[in-house]
Design an enzyme around this catalytic site. Structure first.
Site, short mmCIF file in Angstrom:
data_model
loop_
_atom_site.label_atom_id
_atom_site.label_comp_id
_atom_site.label_asym_id
_atom_site.label_seq_id
_atom_site.Cartn_x
_atom_site.Cartn_y
_atom_site.Cartn_z
N LYS A 146 -3.74 -1.95 10.37
CA LYS A 146 -4.18 -2.06 8.98
C LYS A 146 -4.45 -3.51 8.57
CE LYS A 146 -2.98 2.23 7.49
NZ LYS A 146 -3.83 3.11 6.68
N GLU A 172 -9.25 4.21 -1.83
CA GLU A 172 -8.06 3.98 -2.64
C GLU A 172 -8.43 3.25 -3.94
OE1 GLU A 172 -4.72 2.29 -0.58
OE2 GLU A 172 -5.29 3.18 1.36
N ARG A 221 -7.17 3.82 13.75
CA ARG A 221 -6.24 4.94 13.93
C ARG A 221 -5.57 4.95 15.29
NH1 ARG A 221 -5.31 5.97 8.78
NH2 ARG A 221 -7.20 6.55 7.66
N THR A 227 -8.63 -5.71 4.37
CA THR A 227 -8.59 -4.76 3.27
C THR A 227 -9.59 -5.26 2.24
OG1 THR A 227 -6.21 -4.49 3.64
CG2 THR A 227 -7.08 -3.64 1.56
N GLU A 248 -9.57 12.51 8.28
CA GLU A 248 -9.44 13.82 7.64
C GLU A 248 -10.79 14.54 7.60
OE1 GLU A 248 -7.47 11.54 4.31
OE2 GLU A 248 -6.71 13.54 3.89
N HIS A 293 -3.53 13.91 1.11
CA HIS A 293 -3.73 13.00 2.23
C HIS A 293 -2.49 12.97 3.14
CE1 HIS A 293 -4.81 9.48 4.59
NE2 HIS A 293 -3.68 8.90 4.24
N GLN A 352 -2.94 2.21 15.14
CA GLN A 352 -1.91 2.72 14.21
C GLN A 352 -1.04 3.79 14.87
OE1 GLN A 352 -3.67 4.51 10.72
NE2 GLN A 352 -1.71 5.06 9.81
N ASP A 374 0.85 -1.18 0.00
CA ASP A 374 0.00 0.00 0.00
C ASP A 374 0.89 1.24 0.00
OD1 ASP A 374 -2.35 1.46 0.02
OD2 ASP A 374 -2.49 1.47 2.21
N GLU A 396 -10.26 3.95 4.14
CA GLU A 396 -9.35 4.68 3.26
C GLU A 396 -9.80 4.43 1.83
OE1 GLU A 396 -5.19 3.92 4.26
OE2 GLU A 396 -5.36 5.51 5.78
N ASP A 440 -8.88 0.37 2.44
CA ASP A 440 -7.84 -0.03 3.39
C ASP A 440 -8.30 0.36 4.79
OD1 ASP A 440 -5.41 -0.70 4.57
OD2 ASP A 440 -4.50 1.23 4.10
MN MN Z 1 -3.90 2.93 2.93
#
Ligand code: MN
Length: 417
Positions: free
Chosen positions: A249, A197, A233, A253, A364, A130, A236, A123, A195, A229
């Site tokens: 993570k 993506e 948080r 996925t 975000e 971002h 992480q 990834d 996420e 993904d």
């Molecule tokens: Mn990602």
């Protein structure tokens, strides 16, 4: 534009110009197919009726995954696509109309499976917006972009075996989370995020020690999928320094079930944003490698679903915002001579635009929960709650060009175990 003997509703993601590949299951077992309109053209059935001639080996068309097709390489992919276009166009199908139904399955009657076995998963972190937002949120008070970001496509190795097809429920992960006191506790994540993506899947690879040049990436990239993904948080934030994301993570996925080929995307190419400083020579390519794919995040809470309220669109972004292109990502990933294999997945990283409504993650969109989202039914969200369903969508649409849709990838959060 071409027309097909298979009816294609006007708003369909899957006109004849698209023909994305997937693996579907009916009473007949897992088969490869291409989506067209509300149907799937069954490659297994077509191969058994000897419709492919030497365009594709029977063992590849009759496999239960795309990996054997991925292994054939670019020339074979092009040959099979040409043959599929011949078979599906109104005026070139060489089977009598009354015999054609045997090759079609209604999409509504099929269960979609993983389109390919993911051999390896990387990834990236290729959206400037971002990376800048996350830098501000995770490391307030310091320079948001680390010094290497504009020189190389930053990435990490993810967990191939927990990549799942859209529709798979997502179990809220537990993990180490730092407490106010400074010590960690082991608890279900309270900051479960998405996420937005895209990702590409590769075919036949290079040999060990032999990098792939950016200008040869097209020979190795089969197609593109939507990727969610999922990210915890709080887990992480405690674990990611100094070696990068790990258990925050790797719990899941999600991939969209349909793989859109590079050939289908060809008419929706877009320029790469200006890169400053100019990348090192091995990261330069002659072609523009971005794609104009409108992306969206939809959120439907459990309460909305029970009340029959449809999902809210909480973000609209676009794959053309990516700073580092797929060609640069592949060139960088192999620049040390590392090999790729059929079925390798390379995801882009969260794709955010410059406006708040175009951010590709909740951390975000809500600025780490400081500004919760207000949903249309009166609920609010900072991060995902149990019962929430997140759906990512992608579609190329421009005047005078065929619509090339990705369908969707969705997942519903279920409580921690
Ligand atoms: Mn990602």
């Amino acid at each position: 534009m071409a027309s097909s003997w298979v009816p294609v509703p006007s708003e369909s993601d899957f006109p004849i110009e698209n023909l994305p590949y997937g693996v579907f299951k009916t009473v007949r077992g897992p088969h490869i197919g291409v989506a067209i309109g509300d149907a799937i053209f069954d490659l297994y059935a077509a191969s058994q009726a000897d419709l492919f001639g030497d365009a594709v080996p029977a063992g590849v068309a009759q496999a239960g995954s795309l990996n054997p097709l991925l292994a054939l390489g670019h020339d074979s992919w092009a040959r099979l696509r040409r043959r599929l276009l011949e078979l599906l166009q109104s005026d070139t199908m060489d089977v009598a109309a009354q015999d054609r139904a045997q090759f079609l399955v209604k999409r509504a009657d099929a269960q979609m499976l993983m389109p390919f076995e993911v051999r390896d998963y990387v990834d990236f972190y290729s959206s400037l917006e971002h990376a800048t937002n996350l830098g501000k949120i995770m490391r307030p008070g310091s320079e948001p972009l680390l010094p290497n970001w504009r020189w190389l496509p930053v990435g990490y190795h993810g967990r191939a075996s927990t990549v799942v097809v859209g529709g798979t429920p997502i179990v809220r992960p537990r993990g180490q989370i730092k407490t106010e006191a400074g010590n960690p506790e082991f608890a279900p994540t309270r900051m479960l995020d998405v996420e937005l993506e895209i990702g590409f899947v590769t075919g036949a690879g290079n040999s060990l020690g032999e990098p792939i040049a950016a200008d040869r990436a097209r020979e190795h990239i089969f197609g593109v999928v939507l990727v969610n993904d999922w990210s915890a948080r709080d887990i992480q934030g405690w674990e990611y320094q100094p070696l990068g994301p790990f258990l925050g993570k790797s719990f899941a996925t999600s991939l969209s079930p349909w793989v859109v080929t590079l050939e289908a995307l060809e008419s929706h190419r877009a320029a790469v944003p200006k890169q400053e400083p100019v990348p090192l020579p091995y990261l330069r390519s002659r072609e523009d490698w971005n794609y104009d794919i409108a992306l969206g995040i939809e959120l439907q809470t459990g309460k909305m679903r029970e009340g029959g309220v449809s999902a809210d669109v909480i973000s609209r972004s676009n794959a053309k915002y990516l700073y580092w292109s797929m060609a640069q990502q592949l060139a960088h990933a192999t620049s040390n001579g590392a090999t790729i294999s059929p079925g390798d997945l390379f995801a882009s990283g969260t794709i955010s635009g410059s406006e708040p409504g175009s951010y590709g993650s909740l951390i975000e969109l809500t600025w780490r929960g400081e500004k919760p989202l207000k949903l249309s039914n009166g609920e609010a969200r900072s991060f995902l709650e149990d019962g929430d369903t997140v759906t990512l969508t992608g579609r190329c649409e421009a005047p005078g060009k065929p619509r090339i849709g990705f369908g969707e990838v969705s997942g519903t959060i279920v409580p921690a175990r």
